[in-house]
Design a protein around this motif. Structure first.
Motif, PDB file in Angstrom:
ATOM      1  N   UNK A   1       0.859  -1.191   0.000  1.00 58.04           N
ATOM      2  CA  UNK A   1       0.000   0.000   0.000  1.00 58.04           C
ATOM      3  C   UNK A   1       0.891   1.235   0.000  1.00 58.04           C
ATOM      4  N   UNK A   2       0.692   2.104  -0.973  1.00 54.75           N
ATOM      5  CA  UNK A   2       1.577   3.267  -1.076  1.00 54.75           C
ATOM      6  C   UNK A   2       1.248   4.352  -0.069  1.00 54.75           C
ATOM      7  N   UNK A   3       0.008   4.373   0.450  1.00 53.98           N
ATOM      8  CA  UNK A   3      -0.339   5.357   1.471  1.00 53.98           C
ATOM      9  C   UNK A   3       0.274   4.959   2.813  1.00 53.98           C
ATOM     10  N   UNK A   4       0.279   5.911   3.747  1.00 55.57           N
ATOM     11  CA  UNK A   4       0.848   5.638   5.067  1.00 55.57           C
ATOM     12  C   UNK A   4       0.006   4.654   5.865  1.00 55.57           C
ATOM     13  N   UNK A   5      -1.274   4.537   5.510  1.00 50.80           N
ATOM     14  CA  UNK A   5      -2.158   3.590   6.175  1.00 50.80           C
ATOM     15  C   UNK A   5      -2.963   2.862   5.123  1.00 50.80           C
ATOM     16  N   UNK A   6      -3.217   1.579   5.374  1.00 52.82           N
ATOM     17  CA  UNK A   6      -4.018   0.786   4.447  1.00 52.82           C
ATOM     18  C   UNK A   6      -5.504   0.969   4.743  1.00 52.82           C
ATOM     19  N   UNK A   7      -6.335   0.544   3.823  1.00 57.54           N
ATOM     20  CA  UNK A   7      -7.786   0.647   4.000  1.00 57.54           C
ATOM     21  C   UNK A   7      -8.485   1.243   2.807  1.00 57.54           C
ATOM     22  N   UNK A   8      -7.732   1.913   1.931  1.00 56.53           N
ATOM     23  CA  UNK A   8      -8.329   2.471   0.730  1.00 56.53           C
ATOM     24  C   UNK A   8      -9.182   3.698   0.988  1.00 56.53           C
ATOM     25  N   UNK A   9     -10.057   3.991   0.054  1.00 54.38           N
ATOM     26  CA  UNK A   9     -10.899   5.186   0.113  1.00 54.38           C
ATOM     27  C   UNK A   9     -11.754   5.252   1.374  1.00 54.38           C
ATOM     28  N   UNK A  10     -12.275   4.122   1.906  1.00 60.86           N
ATOM     29  CA  UNK A  10     -13.103   4.238   3.122  1.00 60.86           C
ATOM     30  C   UNK A  10     -12.411   4.954   4.277  1.00 60.86           C
ATOM     31  N   UNK A  11     -11.085   4.959   4.327  1.00 60.08           N
ATOM     32  CA  UNK A  11     -10.375   5.672   5.400  1.00 60.08           C
ATOM     33  C   UNK A  11     -10.768   7.142   5.458  1.00 60.08           C
ATOM     34  N   UNK A  12     -11.139   7.696   4.306  1.00 57.31           N
ATOM     35  CA  UNK A  12     -11.423   9.130   4.224  1.00 57.31           C
ATOM     36  C   UNK A  12     -12.917   9.439   4.292  1.00 57.31           C
ATOM     37  N   UNK A  13     -13.751   8.412   4.381  1.00 60.51           N
ATOM     38  CA  UNK A  13     -15.199   8.608   4.308  1.00 60.51           C
ATOM     39  C   UNK A  13     -15.803   8.506   5.703  1.00 60.51           C
ATOM     40  N   UNK A  14     -15.916   9.612   6.367  1.00 65.78           N
ATOM     41  CA  UNK A  14     -16.341   9.619   7.768  1.00 65.78           C
ATOM     42  C   UNK A  14     -17.862   9.621   7.873  1.00 65.78           C
ATOM     43  N   UNK A  15     -18.482   8.609   7.268  1.00 64.82           N
ATOM     44  CA  UNK A  15     -19.932   8.446   7.399  1.00 64.82           C
ATOM     45  C   UNK A  15     -20.221   6.951   7.490  1.00 64.82           C
ATOM     46  N   UNK A  16     -21.422   6.598   7.898  1.00 62.55           N
ATOM     47  CA  UNK A  16     -21.763   5.214   8.144  1.00 62.55           C
ATOM     48  C   UNK A  16     -22.219   4.479   6.904  1.00 62.55           C
ATOM     49  N   UNK A  17     -22.631   3.221   7.107  1.00 60.12           N
ATOM     50  CA  UNK A  17     -23.185   2.429   6.023  1.00 60.12           C
ATOM     51  C   UNK A  17     -22.210   1.510   5.329  1.00 60.12           C
ATOM     52  N   UNK A  18     -21.020   1.294   5.881  1.00 55.38           N
ATOM     53  CA  UNK A  18     -20.021   0.472   5.208  1.00 55.38           C
ATOM     54  C   UNK A  18     -20.106  -0.979   5.654  1.00 55.38           C
ATOM     55  N   UNK A  19     -20.046  -1.865   4.650  1.00 50.58           N
ATOM     56  CA  UNK A  19     -19.951  -3.286   4.932  1.00 50.58           C
ATOM     57  C   UNK A  19     -21.150  -3.833   5.671  1.00 50.58           C
TER      58      UNK A  19
END
Length: 407
Positions: free
Chosen positions: A37-55
């Protein structure tokens, strides 16, 4: 000096597809499984989406991302962050750079799960100066949700599709007034647009349809945008921030450098129903193949590609001949876009360039009809349109291309 080492499965990309595939493969004893993972933290786009409804948990994006990482690590996969795959040294050898220097990693199989990116202002050919205050949704979400930065006081959001409302949510969190949502389409590309805006407490946000941002104004800091409507009229909206949303393309740079065949419609790696590319041992899944689907869809593809990788590591062959799957206008693309005789079809993802009301999907090969079925809903551009692959068994390996059209 470039250090060299080997793994069984190398996953490039630590988003929902890559992490889910890694967890499944590591848990099933597929050997050494490593995620880059090239970013400092893994997790993809959901890391930046501070709202509910995931998974299936219905949690926020950061919580969902954290659970994906925990799942992969708990299963025994190695997740390395801050590491970029820069090129290929062979069919299954990837050169990388990261905190520990240069490496060359050779794998028995590679999964490309590099995700997608929004096309920025330059790629959209928007004229004007180069002021501060010009963002994509991803940049906005990182600034607000990850770094807590101030992003401006008055914004224009370009786009009116699901990700555009994620941008509205981030702007609302940052206390930024929104002057307008602007889209070149005739209407918002989500059926719940009014409800979404109301829920965000931004019911007064104007929706400007049939218009494009033709020019950015201001020096040093953005001062406004010039809008051009389809009838040629122009107007200026004052703002100090503009957020370009949507218009996603697969992040295919690594695939292209490795000579992996790309599909001209999706602009991602061309794959069959088992997510195999034309390059032996190289798989691709998630938004790297077709941009862009919800995290749950990408994670589902991560599970399916893991099954295919297990089969390959267990001795399953690699197809030498495939049947292309093409689309007719107004459809834009289909994925998977290659078929293998005798292989399962799975589910196909499509996109349309215009709104369709209860469309009839037709699948043909030459003069033969393989499938006809009605989608019992209105389908808008940038919305998911799905097609079951039950008809794949009827495809003739020598019958030429399969076409998907709207009847």
């Amino acid at each position: 000096m470039r250090r060299q080492r080997s793994v069984d499965v190398l996953v490039v990309g630590g988003g929902p597809a890559g992490l889910t595939a890694a967890e499944s493969l590591a848990a099933s004893g597929a050997g050494t499984v490593e995620v880059l993972e090239r970013e400092a933290r893994a997790g993809g786009v959901p890391r930046h989406c501070d709202h509910g409804g995931f998974g299936r948990w219905g949690v926020t994006g950061p919580q969902y991302a954290a659970r994906l990482v925990e799942g992969a690590l708990g299963a025994g996969a190695v997740v390395r962050t801050g590491v970029s795959a820069t090129g290929w040294a062979g069919p299954l050898s990837v050169d990388t750079t990261g905190p520990h220097g240069l490496e060359r990693i050779t794998a028995r199989t590679v999964i490309l799960a590099t995700g997608a990116r929004e096309r920025p202002r330059a790629a959209r050919l928007v004229a004007g100066t180069r002021p501060a205050g010009v963002l994509t949704t991803g940049e906005l979400q990182q600034a607000v949700h990850v770094y807590g930065q101030e992003v401006g006081t008055r914004a224009v959001v370009v786009g009116a599709e699901p990700v555009s409302y994620a941008a509205l949510s981030a702007l609302s969190r940052a206390g930024v007034e929104v002057a307008a949502l602007v889209t070149e389409e005739a209407r918002a590309q989500v059926g719940w647009a009014r409800a979404a805006v109301t829920r965000l407490g931004m019911a007064g946000v104007p929706l400007v349809t049939g218009a494009v941002v033709a020019e950015l104004l201001g020096r040093g800091r953005l001062s406004g945008v010039r809008l051009r409507r389809t009838d040629g009229r122009e107007s200026v909206l004052a703002c100090d921030t503009v957020v370009f949303t949507g218009d996603f393309v697969p992040d295919h740079e690594l695939a292209r450098r490795g000579g992996v065949e790309l599909d001209p419609g999706t602009r991602g790696p061309a794959v069959d129903g088992s997510f195999r590319t034309a390059s032996r041992g190289v798989f691709a899944a998630g938004s790297a193949v077709h941009a862009v689907e919800p995290a749950r869809v990408a994670a589902g593809e991560g599970l399916r590609v893991a099954d295919a990788v297990r089969g390959y590591l267990g001795g399953a062959g690699w197809p030498s001949d495939t049947v292309p799957v093409l689309v007719d206008s107004p459809l834009r693309w289909v994925a998977p876009n290659r078929l293998v005789s005798g292989a399962p079809g799975g589910r196909f993802v499509l996109r349309t360039a215009e709104a369709l009301v209860w469309p009839v999907l037709l699948v043909t090969q030459g003069e033969r009809s393989l499938y006809r079925g009605r989608v019992r809903r209105r389908v808008l551009p940038n919305q998911g349109l799905y097609l079951s692959g039950d008809w794949v068994g009827a495809v003739d390996a020598e019958g030429g291309a399969v076409r998907v059209a709207v009847g």
